[in-house]
Design an enzyme around this catalytic site. Structure first.
Site, PDB file in Angstrom:
ATOM      1  N   ASP A   1       0.812  -1.216   0.000  1.00 23.29           N
ATOM      2  CA  ASP A   1       0.000   0.000   0.000  1.00 23.29           C
ATOM      3  C   ASP A   1       0.844   1.263   0.000  1.00 23.29           C
ATOM      4  OD1 ASP A   1      -2.162  -1.698   0.227  1.00 23.29           O
ATOM      5  OD2 ASP A   1      -3.017  -0.732   1.991  1.00 23.29           O
TER       6      ASP A   1
ATOM      7  N   HIS B   1      -6.043   2.894  -4.427  1.00 18.78           N
ATOM      8  CA  HIS B   1      -6.010   3.131  -2.973  1.00 18.78           C
ATOM      9  C   HIS B   1      -6.431   4.573  -2.656  1.00 18.78           C
ATOM     10  CE1 HIS B   1      -5.063   2.040   1.074  1.00 18.78           C
ATOM     11  NE2 HIS B   1      -3.934   2.716   1.175  1.00 18.78           N
TER      12      HIS B   1
ATOM     13  N   HIS C   1      -5.595   9.313   0.188  1.00 15.58           N
ATOM     14  CA  HIS C   1      -5.648   8.535   1.425  1.00 15.58           C
ATOM     15  C   HIS C   1      -6.619   9.071   2.484  1.00 15.58           C
ATOM     16  CE1 HIS C   1      -4.030   5.825   4.599  1.00 15.58           C
ATOM     17  NE2 HIS C   1      -3.528   5.147   3.571  1.00 15.58           N
TER      18      HIS C   1
ATOM     19  N   HIS D   1       3.788  -2.258   3.120  1.00 16.21           N
ATOM     20  CA  HIS D   1       3.785  -0.893   2.566  1.00 16.21           C
ATOM     21  C   HIS D   1       5.081  -0.609   1.811  1.00 16.21           C
ATOM     22  CE1 HIS D   1       0.679  -0.680   5.675  1.00 16.21           C
ATOM     23  NE2 HIS D   1       0.183   0.351   5.014  1.00 16.21           N
TER      24      HIS D   1
END
Length: 225
Positions: free
Chosen positions: A49, A100, A104, A194
């Site tokens: 991510d 994604h 964010h 990540h």
């Protein structure tokens, strides 16, 4: 007459029996029967991510290539905009690039218009580098409720979360990240790591041991989308 008929029948039976025992033609192996109760190969889904990152994504890609593993990258539109060549490289190496959001946010707390803008903006930047539209969405923070699911479906997005979270973003140490993944993983696990959003050197350092151990345990790797 009866004796001749009996001898003829016996001869026919011997010929049929011999034909049934004829050797297999050269170069043609007998068909193997599928084993009963065959078990499907164990697998995990490896995901990253918050990228792309010019430093850490490149290192992750090199490790994945070394071990012959494919992964799914849930990328932020704003980072794809900054580092388009990195996203292009992720795609070119056979990995999956998915949505994604753009910046964010917690999708449970935004308006319908903001939700749509976040998803469509990320789609646009990803599509420019991969020539394909992301099919899947990973909401930041794993923030999902009925509204998020409904809005995602309206944009033709499937939500993909995770089942193994070593909290690598908190930088607990390379050995801790490795241990948390390997103790938690099961057949079908979706592992969250990540490659962006901060210093990911511990994640990069943990990755070779994670991949090597999972392969030794008989796991294969699948894409999330």
């Amino acid at each position: 007459m009866a004796g001749r008929m009996i001898r003829l029948l016996v001869a026919v039976g011997l010929i049929a029996m011999l034909a049934g025992c004829r050797p297999q033609a050269a170069g043609r192996a007998p068909a193997a029967a599928a084993p009963r109760g065959a078990v499907a190969a164990k697998y995990v889904v490896l995901t990253f991510d918050d990228g792309p990152s010019p430093q850490y994504t490149a290192q992750v890609l090199a490790i994945l290539r070394r071990y012959g593993v494919q992964a799914t990258f849930f990328e932020l539109g704003q980072n794809v905009r900054k580092y388009p060549a990195v996203t292009r490289k992720v795609h070119q190496q056979g990995h999956s690039v998915q949505n994604h959001t753009y910046s964010h946010p917690d999708l449970r707390k935004v308006s319908a218009a903001t939700f749509r803008s976040q998803i469509q903006s990320a789609d646009r930047y990803i599509r420019a580098q991969t020539r394909s539209n992301p099919r899947c969405l990973r909401p930041p923070y794993g923030g999902v409720n009925a509204t998020v699911r409904r809005r995602a479906a309206a944009l033709h997005k499937s939500i993909r979360l995770w089942t193994v979270d070593p909290r690598d973003w908190s930088r607990p140490g390379t050995s801790v990240i490795t241990r948390r993944v390997l103790l938690s993983v099961r057949n079908g696990s979706v592992i969250l790591l990540h490659d962006g959003g901060g210093n990911r050197s511990q994640t990069v350092a943990a990755l070779p041991t994670i991949l090597r151990t999972l392969k030794a345990r008989g796991y294969t790797f699948r894409l999330a989308c």
